[in-house]
Design a protein around this motif. Structure first.
Motif, PDB file in Angstrom:
ATOM      1  N   LEU A 284       0.836  -1.190   0.000  1.00  0.00           N
ATOM      2  CA  LEU A 284       0.000   0.000   0.000  1.00  0.00           C
ATOM      3  C   LEU A 284       0.877   1.247   0.000  1.00  0.00           C
ATOM      4  O   LEU A 284       0.571   2.247  -0.636  1.00  0.00           O
ATOM      5  CB  LEU A 284      -0.907   0.002   1.238  1.00  0.00           C
ATOM      6  N   PHE A 285       2.009   1.164   0.702  1.00  0.00           N
ATOM      7  CA  PHE A 285       2.895   2.321   0.790  1.00  0.00           C
ATOM      8  C   PHE A 285       4.278   1.851   1.215  1.00  0.00           C
ATOM      9  O   PHE A 285       4.417   0.856   1.922  1.00  0.00           O
ATOM     10  CB  PHE A 285       2.361   3.328   1.818  1.00  0.00           C
ATOM     11  N   ALA A 347      -7.424   4.547  -6.498  1.00  0.00           N
ATOM     12  CA  ALA A 347      -6.045   4.210  -6.842  1.00  0.00           C
ATOM     13  C   ALA A 347      -5.843   2.704  -6.733  1.00  0.00           C
ATOM     14  O   ALA A 347      -6.520   2.021  -5.959  1.00  0.00           O
ATOM     15  CB  ALA A 347      -5.072   4.940  -5.922  1.00  0.00           C
ATOM     16  N   GLY A 348      -4.906   2.199  -7.512  1.00  0.00           N
ATOM     17  CA  GLY A 348      -4.578   0.783  -7.470  1.00  0.00           C
ATOM     18  C   GLY A 348      -3.085   0.575  -7.589  1.00  0.00           C
ATOM     19  O   GLY A 348      -2.313   1.525  -7.785  1.00  0.00           O
ATOM     20  N   GLU A 392      -8.132   3.319 -20.442  1.00  0.00           N
ATOM     21  CA  GLU A 392      -6.757   3.608 -20.077  1.00  0.00           C
ATOM     22  C   GLU A 392      -6.633   3.687 -18.565  1.00  0.00           C
ATOM     23  O   GLU A 392      -7.635   3.851 -17.847  1.00  0.00           O
ATOM     24  CB  GLU A 392      -6.269   4.929 -20.685  1.00  0.00           C
ATOM     25  N   ILE A 393      -5.394   3.541 -18.078  1.00  0.00           N
ATOM     26  CA  ILE A 393      -5.073   3.850 -16.694  1.00  0.00           C
ATOM     27  C   ILE A 393      -3.888   4.809 -16.711  1.00  0.00           C
ATOM     28  O   ILE A 393      -3.181   4.938 -17.714  1.00  0.00           O
ATOM     29  CB  ILE A 393      -4.731   2.594 -15.865  1.00  0.00           C
ATOM     30  N   ARG A 394      -3.648   5.502 -15.592  1.00  0.00           N
ATOM     31  CA  ARG A 394      -2.582   6.494 -15.509  1.00  0.00           C
ATOM     32  C   ARG A 394      -1.655   6.141 -14.353  1.00  0.00           C
ATOM     33  O   ARG A 394      -2.084   6.132 -13.190  1.00  0.00           O
ATOM     34  CB  ARG A 394      -3.165   7.897 -15.339  1.00  0.00           C
ATOM     35  N   VAL A 395      -0.410   5.840 -14.670  1.00  0.00           N
ATOM     36  CA  VAL A 395       0.583   5.518 -13.640  1.00  0.00           C
ATOM     37  C   VAL A 395       1.129   6.813 -13.070  1.00  0.00           C
ATOM     38  O   VAL A 395       1.605   7.683 -13.805  1.00  0.00           O
ATOM     39  CB  VAL A 395       1.720   4.664 -14.223  1.00  0.00           C
ATOM     40  N   ALA A 476       3.782  -0.544  -9.715  1.00  0.00           N
ATOM     41  CA  ALA A 476       3.221   0.633 -10.382  1.00  0.00           C
ATOM     42  C   ALA A 476       1.958   1.070  -9.639  1.00  0.00           C
ATOM     43  O   ALA A 476       1.029   0.271  -9.461  1.00  0.00           O
ATOM     44  CB  ALA A 476       2.900   0.326 -11.839  1.00  0.00           C
ATOM     45  N   PHE A 477       1.924   2.318  -9.202  1.00  0.00           N
ATOM     46  CA  PHE A 477       0.767   2.901  -8.524  1.00  0.00           C
ATOM     47  C   PHE A 477       0.020   3.752  -9.550  1.00  0.00           C
ATOM     48  O   PHE A 477       0.620   4.623 -10.179  1.00  0.00           O
ATOM     49  CB  PHE A 477       1.222   3.734  -7.326  1.00  0.00           C
TER      50      PHE A 477
END
Length: 624
Positions: A284-285, A347-348, A392-395, A476-477
């Protein structure tokens, strides 16, 4: 080629915690205490071209700053300055080893302000270009850099630094100068209400050993509906700053397996651990000494509280107790801020790279830069996006992880036959388990492929290193969240056995059923015709440059097993090695900004006077 970065800072300090008599001369978005005792603090800001730094030190001696590819004086880009007789002095130097650093031919640091005050404090404010494009200077990157600090008790005897002007102490500090999310993009929305919960060690007594991995299993807040985590920051127990090397907080599968010990703690990866790590593998972090708080973009939050979301977290703290002190009690951990006012996007996080395996990750001895990689296929990315009905997703951030031999991790991005700019190309000396925010979010579309390549330096090794000691993973977050969690590859067992047959191993002992390799390694698999295990046979070979290059090519071109995990579904497929048609070629550097700097200036006035450039050059000439 420079592959690592570190910052060297020379400061004068005392042994007790103190506070500077001077406030910073302007508001800075970033600051970092350097020595854990309050004797030296660095403030900074930057734009696309320049970085401005302001160093406050409990000192009336010289102060220096540099960037080093090794974490030592060798190859370092060093800046040394002091205040003497009311004048501020700064010099641009380079390290040639563990000896006195000579002046650069071109001075590329600008002293903006220098002053001393009561209590023995010195303030130096200066700036330089992020990349000067000069051989003696090193580029400041968006990765974490090691700060090594030391101090001298007095200024140089004359007007110039001499070999006799020795420091009296040195230490280390890691800071990421440039890898921060834009403050405006991460500001809390107006009116957003927050709650907080702490995940700490609970007061662990450290054993008298140099390295200790501590784990504690804790429940997440008991909420009945979806919430968003919007900020995570470290809370380090005062006085223990130097002991806490890094912290990882992982989400655990729900429900917990039998035997899991909630609110209990123990040594990670051991029989006393509160839960098997295999049940808590999704970060998670990640925090370390070089990272600030993680505050998500204004429209993004990490979700929890819904059915199927993790309900437990595993806190892992890596303690570095180099002096092996006994009886130290620590209650460090993380402070998590969350809200019930849901943001626009969830977020993922997903991982890519090489699957953890003792059989398929092999690094020969004597290799200066041995590449091992793994990738996330276009099919896995496409299926995950289509299953979530997303285009799409955004890293927004990535985290690289190798172990002791890792020197560089690059995350490649492919679309069709073309390779796009790297998501990350981490060249720092100690980048592992560090969260790096991307300067610009990277869009991932259906049909894209991601590939992580890690490079390992085994020059000081005399035997093979395997996957029990090394790894190659990039996390990748991103947003919006899909169900994708793991997207990694490894050479097939058949490919590995075919490769090893070329290095003196008898084929009869390398072709059992694949299940026979479960929980095994090359030290356990014996070639009875030789009376030796596979590891012994490999280490008997002469691993010269030709052999190392051949093994690297065989591994990179081998057929792979690909794992695509999405939600509770884990799909294994076999495919040929990835072929790159049009590799990415970085644009050449454009270097049109140079600072020509004074070596001397009046303190505390600004010490850069463009009208005196010829005088400055003359001073440099006579000094050199």
């Amino acid at each position: 080629m420079l592959t690592r970065a570190a910052i060297i800072i020379f400061v004068l300090a005392s042994l007790r915690r103190v506070s500077s008599k001077f406030p910073p001369t302007q508001q800075y978005p970033y600051q970092q205490e350097l020595d854990h005792g309050g004797h030296a603090t660095l403030y900074w800001n930057y734009d696309d071209t320049y970085i401005t730094m302001e160093l406050h030190v409990k000192s009336t001696g010289w102060i220096g700053l540099g960037i080093s590819p090794t974490g030592t004086m060798k190859g370092a880009d060093i800046y040394v300055g002091w205040v003497k007789d009311g004048r501020g002095i700064i010099t641009d130097r380079h390290g040639v080893g563990n000896e006195f650093p000579p002046l650069d031919k071109v001075q590329n640091v600008e002293l903006l302000l220098a002053k001393e005050g009561e209590g023995g404090w010195t303030v130096l404010k200066f700036r330089r270009t992020i990349d000067t494009c000069i051989d003696d200077d090193l580029q400041i990157t968006r990765t974490t850099m090691q700060f090594i600090y030391a101090w001298a008790k007095e200024d140089p005897v004359g007007n110039e630094l001499k070999p006799s002007d020795k420091h009296t102490f040195k230490g280390k500090r890691d800071i990421n100068l440039l890898g921060h999310l834009n403050v405006e993009k991460t500001a809390f929305p107006p009116g957003e209400q927050h709650q907080k919960f702490r995940v700490t060690s609970g007061g662990v007594t450290l054993p008298p050993q140099e390295t200790f991995y501590f784990c504690r299993l804790v429940p997440m807040p008991d909420v009945s509906e979806k919430h968003h985590i919007v900020r995570i920051e470290a809370v380090i127990q005062s006085g223990n700053e130097a002991l806490v090397h890094h912290m990882v907080i992982n989400q655990c599968a729900h429900p917990l397996p039998a035997g899991a010990l909630v609110n209990q703690s123990g040594e990670c990866y051991s029989s006393t651990a509160p839960i098997d790590h295999a049940n808590c593998v999704q970060p998670l972090f990640v925090w370390d000494q070089g990272n600030a708080a993680n505050q998500f973009p204004t429209e993004v939050g990490f979700p929890f509280g819904e059915a199927g979301d993790p309900k437990y977290l595993l806190l892992e703290i890596h303690f570095d107790n180099h002096e092996k002190h006994a009886g130290i009690v620590d209650d460090s951990g993380l402070l998590i801020t969350y809200t019930s006012q849901l943001r626009k996007y969830d977020a993922g996080m997903f991982s890519t790279g090489h699957l953890m395996s003792e059989l398929t990750m092999i690094i020969p001895p004597g290799a200066p830069s041995f590449p091992i990689g793994g990738y996330c296929s276009q099919k896995c990315i496409t299926d995950s996006l289509e299953a979530s009905n997303m285009e799409e997703i955004r890293v927004m951030a990535v985290m690289s992880h190798t172990n002791d031999l890792g020197e560089n991790v690059t995350l490649h991005h492919y679309r069709g036959e073309d390779e796009l700019p790297y998501l990350t190309n981490d060249l720092s000396d100690d980048f592992n388990k560090r969260l790096h925010f991307l300067q610009e979010e990277v869009v991932i579309k259906p049909g894209d492929t991601l590939r992580a390549i890690c490079k390992y330096n085994s020059m000081d090794q005399d035997k093979f290193t395997y996957g029990d000691k090394e790894m190659c993973v990039v996390y990748a977050f991103y947003y919006p969240r899909t169900k994708l969690s793991v997207c990694q590859t490894q050479p097939t067992i058949k490919a590995m056995t075919d490769i090893l047959l070329k290095y003196g191993v008898n084929s009869r002992y390398l072709r059992p059923r694949p299940t026979a390799f479960s929980d095994q390694n090359w030290k356990m698999i014996v070639d009875s015709s030789e009376g030796k295990n596979v590891d012994q046979i490999l280490n008997e070979q002469t691993w010269n440059e030709t052999m190392i290059s051949m093994l690297s090519e065989q591994l990179s071109s081998s057929r792979v097993m690909h794992i695509c995990s999405s939600g509770s579904t884990r799909i294994a497929t076999f495919m040929d090695a990835l072929v790159v048609t049009n590799p990415y070629v970085p644009s050449p550097k454009v270097c049109n900004v140079t600072i020509n700097v004074t070596l001397h200036g009046e303190a505390p006035r600004l010490a850069a006077y463009p009208g005196f450039i010829l005088i400055h050059l003359a001073i440099i000439y006579f000094v050199l």
